[in-house]
Design a protein around this motif. Structure first.
Motif, PDB file in Angstrom:
ATOM      1  N   PRO A 193       0.808  -1.234   0.000  1.00 32.38           N
ATOM      2  CA  PRO A 193       0.000   0.000   0.000  1.00 32.38           C
ATOM      3  C   PRO A 193       0.833   1.272   0.000  1.00 32.38           C
ATOM      4  O   PRO A 193       0.287   2.361  -0.215  1.00 32.38           O
ATOM      5  CB  PRO A 193      -0.809  -0.124   1.305  1.00 32.38           C
ATOM      6  CG  PRO A 193      -0.001  -1.016   2.172  1.00 32.38           C
ATOM      7  CD  PRO A 193       0.649  -1.997   1.240  1.00 32.38           C
TER       8      PRO A 193
ATOM      9  N   ALA B 293      -4.015   1.885  -2.857  1.00 35.45           N
ATOM     10  CA  ALA B 293      -4.872   0.788  -2.409  1.00 35.45           C
ATOM     11  C   ALA B 293      -6.246   0.781  -3.068  1.00 35.45           C
ATOM     12  O   ALA B 293      -6.911  -0.255  -3.108  1.00 35.45           O
ATOM     13  CB  ALA B 293      -5.025   0.835  -0.888  1.00 35.45           C
TER      14      ALA B 293
ATOM     15  N   GLN C  12      -3.488  -2.921   3.934  1.00 39.66           N
ATOM     16  CA  GLN C  12      -4.894  -2.585   3.715  1.00 39.66           C
ATOM     17  C   GLN C  12      -5.624  -3.820   3.195  1.00 39.66           C
ATOM     18  O   GLN C  12      -5.008  -4.709   2.595  1.00 39.66           O
ATOM     19  CB  GLN C  12      -5.022  -1.443   2.699  1.00 39.66           C
ATOM     20  CG  GLN C  12      -4.316  -0.154   3.090  1.00 39.66           C
ATOM     21  CD  GLN C  12      -4.955   0.513   4.284  1.00 39.66           C
ATOM     22  OE1 GLN C  12      -6.177   0.491   4.437  1.00 39.66           O
ATOM     23  NE2 GLN C  12      -4.130   1.114   5.146  1.00 39.66           N
TER      24      GLN C  12
END
Length: 457
Positions: free
Chosen positions: A83, A88, A140
């Motif tokens: 990320p 993301a 994430q």
């Protein structure tokens, strides 16, 4: 089936994008470069990983702010890099391509870190753009999913893990198109998103930017041997064998209703192939996560009357989801969920009279399509679910045989076979190139429908 899961297929956007950066993404803006020419440090004989086939268990990271060196589980390291190197909110295929690049780059440096030391301690990578940006705990859900989906896959050049460099862009313009500036040695991060928006798979994105690479399974999820089974329609009974050779019945299960078509897959990504059925009258799939209880653990309406059910791991995440083949148009339709009925992809492949098959023909961890042509007993394979291209074919079996597919020798590749319903005999081939009967096993009885899967691994 790569955890490796294998199953049988029972016969039966124009590019326009604005790369918006979310508030979170802005805080982790794409690095302007990743360094690969940091000056050599004194060699102290540090031991590297030195394995091009299995990823390291951990990686040693130099934390530049403190000068300390931390040892991080390798998969968690990749999840806490991605990320910070890719945005993301980007498309899954772009994130998957990024996961492969970040993993391969880090893997390369565990293989070639023998002269990197700081304060007398050995390390593999910096936590900054001198290598790639690592921030503990920054992973994430979307980037975790990309790492999980590609973890079974390795990327090699000349048989070795290579330094898979990447940059924010290759032309000086973050809005560059797919493949712009590609020179075979590095990938454009923004370009990977442009490719994903254009419909490219992560495999195609990688081959667009990196020349001479091969993608193969290994060192991620284990490969399991596909074994045999049959479905007896009159009694709605699945019958399983945990072998490809002994013809022994190791389990039975009543599931579904008369008139259903059997399907199999790893519906919950636990590593075991279990049963399901497709009800043509309502175009509905029914799933059971056990081969013992006979419970309906899920159902999904997908397709239309006249469709033939297919199943596979279309998005390479380790779980089997549904699809259909429409004989009237020779078109496959895919759904990446067994909960929400949505067409996530489609591909026209084959011709009238063909029987749909699916499998991981190239060992990259993803299920793609194929057909079996009864008129000439020939299997045709496509290594993509986006571009209709015959990547291989093989003639095998005899008139009247039913096609089956599976990983008969647990090498990570799906290969072909046939079931002769008149005699209840399987004929299996461990190659999609050389038509040779490697296994012959009698299982079931006349007019049973063949099924295969990793029932017990």
């Amino acid at each position: 089936m790569v955890k490796k899961y294998q199953w049988t297929l029972v016969p039966l956007v124009a590019l326009a994008m604005v790369l918006g950066v979310t508030k979170a993404a802005a805080a982790n803006a794409l690095p302007s470069t990743m360094g690969t020419t940091v000056g050599p440090l004194a060699s102290t004989g540090c031991n590297g990983h030195y394995d091009d086939n299995n990823p390291p268990a951990s990686i040693r990271v130099l934390i530049t702010a403190t000068g300390s060196i931390v040892t991080v589980p390798f998969e968690q390291y990749v999840k806490d890099v991605l990320p910070n190197e890719w945005i993301a909110s980007w498309s899954a295929a772009a994130l998957q391509a990024g996961a492969m690049a970040a993993k391969t780059y880090a893997w390369y440096w565990t293989n070639h870190s023998g002269d990197r030391t700081s304060g007398g301690q050995c390390f593999d990578v910096y936590d900054s753009t001198s290598s790639q940006v690592y921030k503990a705990g920054s992973h994430q859900p979307s980037t975790d999913a990309a790492v999980d989906a590609t973890w079974p896959v390795s990327m090699h050049r000349g048989g070795a893990i290579f330094e898979s460099q990447y940059r924010a862009n290759l032309t000086g313009n973050n809005g560059e198109g797919c493949g712009a500036g590609a020179d075979g040695s590095k990938m454009s991060q923004y370009g990977s998103q442009a490719c994903a928006v254009a419909g490219y798979s992560y495999q195609r994105i990688l081959t667009t930017y990196y020349s001479g690479i091969t993608l193969s399974t290994g060192g991620g999820r284990p490969h399991y041997t596909t074994t045999l089974g049959v479905y007896r329609g009159l009694s709605s009974t699945f019958i399983f064998s945990n072998s490809t050779t002994n013809g022994h019945t190791d389990g039975t299960l009543v599931f579904g209703a008369q008139g259903d078509i059997p399907v199999t897959g790893d519906w919950n990504a636990d590593g075991f192939t279990t049963v399901g059925t497709f009800r043509p009258s309502t175009s509905t799939f029914y799933f059971d996560n056990s081969n013992i209880t006979g419970n309906t653990d899920g159902s999904l309406a997908f397709g239309q009357f006249g469709d033939i059910p297919v199943t596979g791991d279309w998005d390479c995440d380790g779980s089997t989801t549904v699809g259909v083949y429409r004989p009237s148009t020779s078109t496959f339709y895919f759904d990446n969920s067994n909960i929400t009925s949505r067409i996530d992809g489609s591909l026209t492949f084959g011709q009238k009279g063909d029987v749909p098959i699916t499998g991981d023909w190239d060992g990259d961890g993803c299920t793609t399509v194929g057909v079996y042509r009864p008129s000439n007993s020939t299997f045709y394979f496509d290594n993509s679910n986006i571009t209709a291209h015959t990547d291989g074919s093989i003639t095998f079996g005899a008139t009247g045989d039913v096609p089956v597919t599976g990983d008969w020798n647990a090498d990570g590749y799906t290969t072909i076979g046939v079931y002769r319903q008149t005699t209840g005999v399987y004929y299996l081939c461990n190659s999609n190139i050389t038509p040779h009967t490697d296994i012959t096993t009698a299982f079931g009885q006349q007019n049973d429908t063949p099924i295969t899967g990793a029932w017990n691994h």
